[in-house]
Design a protein around this motif. Sequence first.
Motif, PDB file in Angstrom:
ATOM      1  N   GLN A  72       0.532  -1.641   0.244  1.00 56.15           N
ATOM      2  CA  GLN A  72       0.246   0.248   0.149  1.00 56.15           C
ATOM      3  C   GLN A  72       0.935   1.103   0.028  1.00 56.15           C
ATOM      4  OE1 GLN A  72      -2.695   0.253   3.545  1.00 56.15           O
ATOM      5  NE2 GLN A  72      -4.635   1.508   2.193  1.00 56.15           N
ATOM      6  N   ALA A  74       0.247   5.801  -0.892  1.00 55.47           N
ATOM      7  CA  ALA A  74      -0.538   7.173  -0.660  1.00 55.47           C
ATOM      8  C   ALA A  74       0.586   8.075  -0.727  1.00 55.47           C
ATOM      9  CB  ALA A  74      -1.615   6.644   0.548  1.00 55.47           C
ATOM     10  N   VAL A  77      -3.888  10.617  -2.326  1.00 55.78           N
ATOM     11  CA  VAL A  77      -4.231   9.235  -3.248  1.00 55.78           C
ATOM     12  C   VAL A  77      -3.437   7.854  -2.964  1.00 55.78           C
ATOM     13  CG1 VAL A  77      -4.721   8.241  -6.153  1.00 55.78           C
ATOM     14  CG2 VAL A  77      -5.423  10.964  -4.930  1.00 55.78           C
ATOM     15  N   GLY A  78      -4.293   7.080  -2.696  1.00 56.93           N
ATOM     16  CA  GLY A  78      -3.370   5.882  -2.384  1.00 56.93           C
ATOM     17  C   GLY A  78      -3.538   4.655  -2.993  1.00 56.93           C
ATOM     18  N   GLY A  79      -3.142   3.387  -3.173  1.00 58.97           N
ATOM     19  CA  GLY A  79      -3.403   2.044  -3.598  1.00 58.97           C
ATOM     20  C   GLY A  79      -2.625   1.495  -2.906  1.00 58.97           C
ATOM     21  N   ALA A 101      -8.699   1.240  -3.729  1.00 64.13           N
ATOM     22  CA  ALA A 101      -7.934   2.365  -3.549  1.00 64.13           C
ATOM     23  C   ALA A 101      -8.702   3.543  -2.205  1.00 64.13           C
ATOM     24  CB  ALA A 101      -8.471   3.245  -5.056  1.00 64.13           C
ATOM     25  N   SER A 102      -7.804   4.808  -1.856  1.00 60.40           N
ATOM     26  CA  SER A 102      -8.212   5.796  -1.793  1.00 60.40           C
ATOM     27  C   SER A 102      -7.468   6.985  -1.939  1.00 60.40           C
ATOM     28  CB  SER A 102      -7.588   5.116  -0.054  1.00 60.40           C
ATOM     29  OG  SER A 102      -6.464   5.184  -0.075  1.00 60.40           O
ATOM     30  N   ILE A 103      -8.465   8.135  -1.360  1.00 62.53           N
ATOM     31  CA  ILE A 103      -8.116   9.025  -1.390  1.00 62.53           C
ATOM     32  C   ILE A 103      -7.999  10.175   0.457  1.00 62.53           C
ATOM     33  CG2 ILE A 103      -9.031  11.188  -2.201  1.00 62.53           C
ATOM     34  CD1 ILE A 103     -10.555  10.324  -5.070  1.00 62.53           C
ATOM     35  N   GLN A 106      -3.424  11.109   3.831  1.00 67.18           N
ATOM     36  CA  GLN A 106      -2.574  10.050   3.719  1.00 67.18           C
ATOM     37  C   GLN A 106      -0.904  10.452   3.055  1.00 67.18           C
ATOM     38  OE1 GLN A 106      -4.682   7.121   2.163  1.00 67.18           O
ATOM     39  NE2 GLN A 106      -5.450   7.815   0.400  1.00 67.18           N
ATOM     40  N   ALA A 107      -0.159   9.231   3.824  1.00 69.30           N
ATOM     41  CA  ALA A 107       1.338   9.678   2.596  1.00 69.30           C
ATOM     42  C   ALA A 107       2.082   8.935   3.578  1.00 69.30           C
ATOM     43  CB  ALA A 107       1.976  11.094   3.557  1.00 69.30           C
ATOM     44  N   ALA A 109       3.975   4.407   2.859  1.00 68.97           N
ATOM     45  CA  ALA A 109       4.220   3.243   2.030  1.00 68.97           C
ATOM     46  C   ALA A 109       4.115   1.866   3.313  1.00 68.97           C
ATOM     47  CB  ALA A 109       4.814   3.045   0.896  1.00 68.97           C
ATOM     48  N   MET A 172       3.428   3.992   7.229  1.00 69.90           N
ATOM     49  CA  MET A 172       2.100   3.708   7.390  1.00 69.90           C
ATOM     50  C   MET A 172       1.595   2.886   8.802  1.00 69.90           C
ATOM     51  SD  MET A 172       0.546   4.347   3.737  1.00 69.90           S
ATOM     52  CE  MET A 172      -0.740   4.952   4.013  1.00 69.90           C
TER      53      MET A 172
END
Length: 193
Positions: A72, A74, A77-79, A101-103, A106-107, A109, A172
């Motif tokens: 994961q 982000a 926008v993350g995935g 997927a996420s918005i 967030q930051a 990995a 994360m």
Amino acid sequence: MVNHKVLTRRSFFAAGAAFAVAACNNGLATNATQTLENRVNATLQELYGKYPNARPIVENSRGVLVMPVLTQAAFGVGGAYGEGALQVGGKTVDYYSAAKASIGLQAGARQFAHVLVFQTDRALEDFRAAPGWVAGAEAYYAVPADGMSFGTDTVTRNHPVVAMIFGETGVMAGAAIEGTKYTRIIPSALATR
């Protein structure tokens, strides 16, 4: 009158190229499948080694989906993505991908392994019949990092799906699979890593 087909150089090379591509794809799929099988088995052994109480839950289940690594990442926008295998009776019956997927704010990995344990025939049938099964609130989340222990207590017996998340690494916080979509994939579509 006899109809003879003439084998031209162009058709000869085209047939040879088609054969080579088919042979390569078959080998790649076999190698990718074996690699994934090895990772699945290693993930189960890691689970049993770190959390011995998980073994009876897995062994008494109707089926278990093992995802050796879900990666994961982000930055706003993350995935997330991973590949794994569904085992019934200790044997692999299907391969699956997991994607999310996420918005939002967030930051970072992280990577983690997870296992979905299907404790009822109905839960396993629903999972296998769905064109894309999404992990939701119906699953019981057993997260060892949060101090929960795996066991055959009332909570796990009363939930048709138990999600075990472990082996988290990265920057994360809080691995979660809620909202992750699982889709059956054919062996030749497995990524080779």
